[in-house]
Design a protein around this motif. Structure first.
Motif, PDB file in Angstrom:
ATOM      1  N   ASN A  85       0.755  -1.399   0.019  1.00  0.00           N
ATOM      2  CA  ASN A  85      -0.073   0.020  -0.019  1.00  0.00           C
ATOM      3  C   ASN A  85       0.817   1.273   0.067  1.00  0.00           C
ATOM      4  O   ASN A  85       2.114   1.158   0.407  1.00  0.00           O
ATOM      5  N   VAL A  86       0.277   2.376  -0.535  1.00  0.00           N
ATOM      6  CA  VAL A  86       0.994   3.623  -0.475  1.00  0.00           C
ATOM      7  C   VAL A  86       0.288   4.657   0.240  1.00  0.00           C
ATOM      8  O   VAL A  86      -0.976   4.979  -0.018  1.00  0.00           O
ATOM      9  N   ASP A  87       0.878   5.520   1.027  1.00  0.00           N
ATOM     10  CA  ASP A  87       0.264   6.853   1.501  1.00  0.00           C
ATOM     11  C   ASP A  87       1.071   7.791   1.073  1.00  0.00           C
ATOM     12  O   ASP A  87       2.149   7.811   0.075  1.00  0.00           O
ATOM     13  N   PHE A  88       0.814   9.009   1.489  1.00  0.00           N
ATOM     14  CA  PHE A  88       1.102  10.402   0.922  1.00  0.00           C
ATOM     15  C   PHE A  88       2.634  10.497   0.799  1.00  0.00           C
ATOM     16  O   PHE A  88       3.487  10.924  -0.048  1.00  0.00           O
ATOM     17  N   ASN A  89       3.207  10.401   2.309  1.00  0.00           N
ATOM     18  CA  ASN A  89       4.603  10.572   2.466  1.00  0.00           C
ATOM     19  C   ASN A  89       5.390   9.685   1.666  1.00  0.00           C
ATOM     20  O   ASN A  89       6.457  10.040   1.239  1.00  0.00           O
TER      21      ASN A  89
ATOM     22  N   LEU B 135     -14.035   8.311  -5.734  1.00  0.00           N
ATOM     23  CA  LEU B 135     -13.060   8.961  -5.350  1.00  0.00           C
ATOM     24  C   LEU B 135     -12.598  10.417  -5.815  1.00  0.00           C
ATOM     25  O   LEU B 135     -12.157  11.294  -5.160  1.00  0.00           O
ATOM     26  N   LEU B 136     -13.213  10.666  -6.937  1.00  0.00           N
ATOM     27  CA  LEU B 136     -13.194  11.957  -7.639  1.00  0.00           C
ATOM     28  C   LEU B 136     -14.172  12.862  -7.107  1.00  0.00           C
ATOM     29  O   LEU B 136     -15.304  12.613  -6.830  1.00  0.00           O
ATOM     30  N   VAL B 137     -13.646  14.117  -7.139  1.00  0.00           N
ATOM     31  CA  VAL B 137     -14.370  15.278  -6.664  1.00  0.00           C
ATOM     32  C   VAL B 137     -15.378  15.567  -7.649  1.00  0.00           C
ATOM     33  O   VAL B 137     -15.268  15.819  -8.800  1.00  0.00           O
ATOM     34  N   GLU B 138     -16.894  15.655  -7.192  1.00  0.00           N
ATOM     35  CA  GLU B 138     -17.730  15.980  -7.952  1.00  0.00           C
ATOM     36  C   GLU B 138     -18.049  15.189  -9.243  1.00  0.00           C
ATOM     37  O   GLU B 138     -18.459  15.636 -10.494  1.00  0.00           O
ATOM     38  N   GLY B 139     -17.505  13.852  -9.002  1.00  0.00           N
ATOM     39  CA  GLY B 139     -17.832  12.888 -10.280  1.00  0.00           C
ATOM     40  C   GLY B 139     -16.600  13.219 -11.368  1.00  0.00           C
ATOM     41  O   GLY B 139     -16.495  12.190 -12.430  1.00  0.00           O
ATOM     42  N   ASP B 140     -15.857  14.102 -11.274  1.00  0.00           N
ATOM     43  CA  ASP B 140     -14.663  14.344 -12.526  1.00  0.00           C
ATOM     44  C   ASP B 140     -13.261  14.388 -12.041  1.00  0.00           C
ATOM     45  O   ASP B 140     -13.008  14.402 -10.558  1.00  0.00           O
TER      46      ASP B 140
ATOM     47  N   ALA C 118       1.596  13.636 -10.387  1.00  0.00           N
ATOM     48  CA  ALA C 118       1.042  14.731  -9.847  1.00  0.00           C
ATOM     49  C   ALA C 118      -0.370  14.382  -9.444  1.00  0.00           C
ATOM     50  O   ALA C 118      -0.970  14.674  -8.355  1.00  0.00           O
ATOM     51  N   ALA C 119      -1.191  13.767 -10.373  1.00  0.00           N
ATOM     52  CA  ALA C 119      -2.449  13.330 -10.107  1.00  0.00           C
ATOM     53  C   ALA C 119      -2.710  12.498  -8.919  1.00  0.00           C
ATOM     54  O   ALA C 119      -3.498  12.662  -8.078  1.00  0.00           O
ATOM     55  N   TRP C 120      -1.868  11.369  -9.012  1.00  0.00           N
ATOM     56  CA  TRP C 120      -1.772  10.436  -7.473  1.00  0.00           C
ATOM     57  C   TRP C 120      -1.417  11.173  -6.460  1.00  0.00           C
ATOM     58  O   TRP C 120      -2.313  11.013  -5.236  1.00  0.00           O
ATOM     59  N   LEU C 121      -0.585  12.027  -6.516  1.00  0.00           N
ATOM     60  CA  LEU C 121      -0.332  12.700  -5.315  1.00  0.00           C
ATOM     61  C   LEU C 121      -1.604  13.639  -4.864  1.00  0.00           C
ATOM     62  O   LEU C 121      -1.792  13.654  -3.610  1.00  0.00           O
ATOM     63  N   SER C 122      -2.145  14.059  -5.637  1.00  0.00           N
ATOM     64  CA  SER C 122      -3.293  15.089  -5.290  1.00  0.00           C
ATOM     65  C   SER C 122      -4.378  14.463  -4.753  1.00  0.00           C
ATOM     66  O   SER C 122      -4.998  14.798  -4.057  1.00  0.00           O
ATOM     67  N   LEU C 123      -4.554  13.165  -5.274  1.00  0.00           N
ATOM     68  CA  LEU C 123      -5.788  12.380  -4.983  1.00  0.00           C
ATOM     69  C   LEU C 123      -5.528  11.872  -3.714  1.00  0.00           C
ATOM     70  O   LEU C 123      -6.540  11.765  -2.620  1.00  0.00           O
ATOM     71  N   ILE C 124      -4.292  11.341  -3.409  1.00  0.00           N
ATOM     72  CA  ILE C 124      -3.970  10.736  -1.966  1.00  0.00           C
ATOM     73  C   ILE C 124      -3.970  11.627  -0.872  1.00  0.00           C
ATOM     74  O   ILE C 124      -4.036  11.431   0.138  1.00  0.00           O
ATOM     75  N   LYS C 125      -3.400  13.041  -1.211  1.00  0.00           N
ATOM     76  CA  LYS C 125      -3.426  14.200  -0.463  1.00  0.00           C
ATOM     77  C   LYS C 125      -4.726  14.502   0.032  1.00  0.00           C
ATOM     78  O   LYS C 125      -5.199  14.667   1.211  1.00  0.00           O
ATOM     79  N   HIS C 126      -5.689  14.741  -0.923  1.00  0.00           N
ATOM     80  CA  HIS C 126      -6.967  15.389  -0.460  1.00  0.00           C
ATOM     81  C   HIS C 126      -8.087  14.161  -0.002  1.00  0.00           C
ATOM     82  O   HIS C 126      -9.009  14.514   0.604  1.00  0.00           O
TER      83      HIS C 126
ATOM     84  N   ARG D 216       7.209  20.416  -5.391  1.00  0.00           N
ATOM     85  CA  ARG D 216       7.077  21.765  -5.004  1.00  0.00           C
ATOM     86  C   ARG D 216       5.528  22.217  -5.162  1.00  0.00           C
ATOM     87  O   ARG D 216       4.924  23.090  -4.233  1.00  0.00           O
ATOM     88  N   ASN D 217       5.061  21.762  -6.322  1.00  0.00           N
ATOM     89  CA  ASN D 217       3.862  22.264  -6.715  1.00  0.00           C
ATOM     90  C   ASN D 217       2.560  21.647  -6.436  1.00  0.00           C
ATOM     91  O   ASN D 217       1.650  21.990  -6.103  1.00  0.00           O
ATOM     92  N   SER D 218       2.671  20.314  -6.828  1.00  0.00           N
ATOM     93  CA  SER D 218       1.462  19.449  -6.556  1.00  0.00           C
ATOM     94  C   SER D 218       1.426  18.874  -5.289  1.00  0.00           C
ATOM     95  O   SER D 218       0.185  18.785  -4.762  1.00  0.00           O
ATOM     96  N   ALA D 219       2.617  18.458  -4.672  1.00  0.00           N
ATOM     97  CA  ALA D 219       2.642  17.971  -3.266  1.00  0.00           C
ATOM     98  C   ALA D 219       2.608  19.158  -2.209  1.00  0.00           C
ATOM     99  O   ALA D 219       2.434  18.947  -1.107  1.00  0.00           O
ATOM    100  N   SER D 220       3.040  20.422  -2.721  1.00  0.00           N
ATOM    101  CA  SER D 220       3.276  21.593  -1.965  1.00  0.00           C
ATOM    102  C   SER D 220       4.046  21.293  -0.772  1.00  0.00           C
ATOM    103  O   SER D 220       3.856  21.784   0.433  1.00  0.00           O
ATOM    104  N   LEU D 221       5.144  20.729  -0.932  1.00  0.00           N
ATOM    105  CA  LEU D 221       6.157  20.218   0.063  1.00  0.00           C
ATOM    106  C   LEU D 221       7.170  21.605   0.141  1.00  0.00           C
ATOM    107  O   LEU D 221       7.303  22.577  -0.742  1.00  0.00           O
ATOM    108  N   SER D 222       7.643  22.229   1.320  1.00  0.00           N
ATOM    109  CA  SER D 222       8.720  23.047   1.692  1.00  0.00           C
ATOM    110  C   SER D 222       9.999  22.721   0.812  1.00  0.00           C
ATOM    111  O   SER D 222      10.158  21.596   0.369  1.00  0.00           O
TER     112      SER D 222
END
Length: 243
Positions: A122-126, A145-150, A162-170, A208-214
């Motif tokens: 399994n995979v988590d965000f970190n 899993l998708l926001v508003e079906g999209d 970038a998509a997987w990071l965004s999905l798993i983060k939110h 830096r951008n999709s994961a928003s890491l420092s």
């Protein structure tokens, strides 16, 4: 044109038959469209881009046309084993997981298995920030899993990652690996991911951008990514087995 028919056949020969195959041609200039049109199969829907729009826009265009509960992805040079959808749909239902991924073989231009990759269970965000465990050709995602079906791949380098990071983060849920090895990932000198120095720059951008890491955390994750990438491409991709 050299590989698209093999990829299409790998879908049409699935033991799970309740699917639609949406093919988006991204402004190709060779015989790709002609080869696709040779298939007389009701499950195929061909979308044509009048100009090259890139991977993210092409994937999004296909997703917008999809009607199924589950979404799976396959590039035109990769293939699925014939029981891929059957095993993965059953795993999605039995595990109640919203996104699953799996192991894959690595094949050369002659479709010979030369290696493979076995991701964690399994995979988590970190963890995903440190290593790229999820192969796009192995992914299946439930629309719940998708926001508003999209679901939209971002206009970003490494749009799938970038998509997987965004999905798993939110969503704040782990993604689970399905059993077995059900996909073949083709490597070649002209593949989009073949330039590893460019890949490192893209990885940093996504962190830096999709994961928003420092900055410090992004650099630490980048070092881990480089280390795991060396192991993957020098060992796993040449092991002739991902078991």
């Amino acid at each position: 044109e050299k590989t698209v028919k093999e990829s299409i056949y790998s879908v049409l020969r699935q033991t799970y038959t309740d699917f639609e195959l949406i093919i988006c041609d991204d402004g190709s200039t060779d015989l790709t469209v002609n080869l696709i049109e040779e298939f007389c199969d009701h499950s195929i829907k061909l979308l044509l881009n009048s100009e090259n729009m890139g991977a993210a826009s092409s994937r999004n265009k296909a997703i917008s046309s999809a009607k199924g509960q589950y979404l799976a992805f396959l590039d035109s040079d990769d293939t699925w084993l014939k029981n891929k959808l059957e095993v993965q749909v059953a795993h999605m239902i039995n595990s109640s997981c919203l996104l699953t991924y799996g192991a894959y073989n690595v094949i050369d231009q002659n479709s010979t298995v030369v290696g493979g990759f076995l991701p964690n269970e399994n995979v988590d965000f970190n963890q995903l920030c440190r290593t790229c465990e999820i192969g796009c050709l192995t992914v299946m995602i439930n629309r719940e899993l998708l926001v508003e079906g999209d679901f939209f791949f971002p206009d970003s380098p490494k749009e799938d990652y970038a998509a997987w990071l965004s999905l798993i983060k939110h969503s704040q849920v782990d993604f689970l690996k399905f059993p077995g090895v059900l996909c073949n990932y083709r490597v070649g000198t002209k593949s989009l991911s073949s330039n590893k120095f460019s890949d490192i720059k893209k990885q940093y951008f996504v962190l830096r951008n999709s994961a928003s890491l420092s900055l410090p955390k992004a650099l630490m994750c980048l070092m881990s990514y480089v280390k795991s990438g060396i192991k993957k491409h020098l060992l796993s991709y040449r092991s002739k087995s991902c078991s």
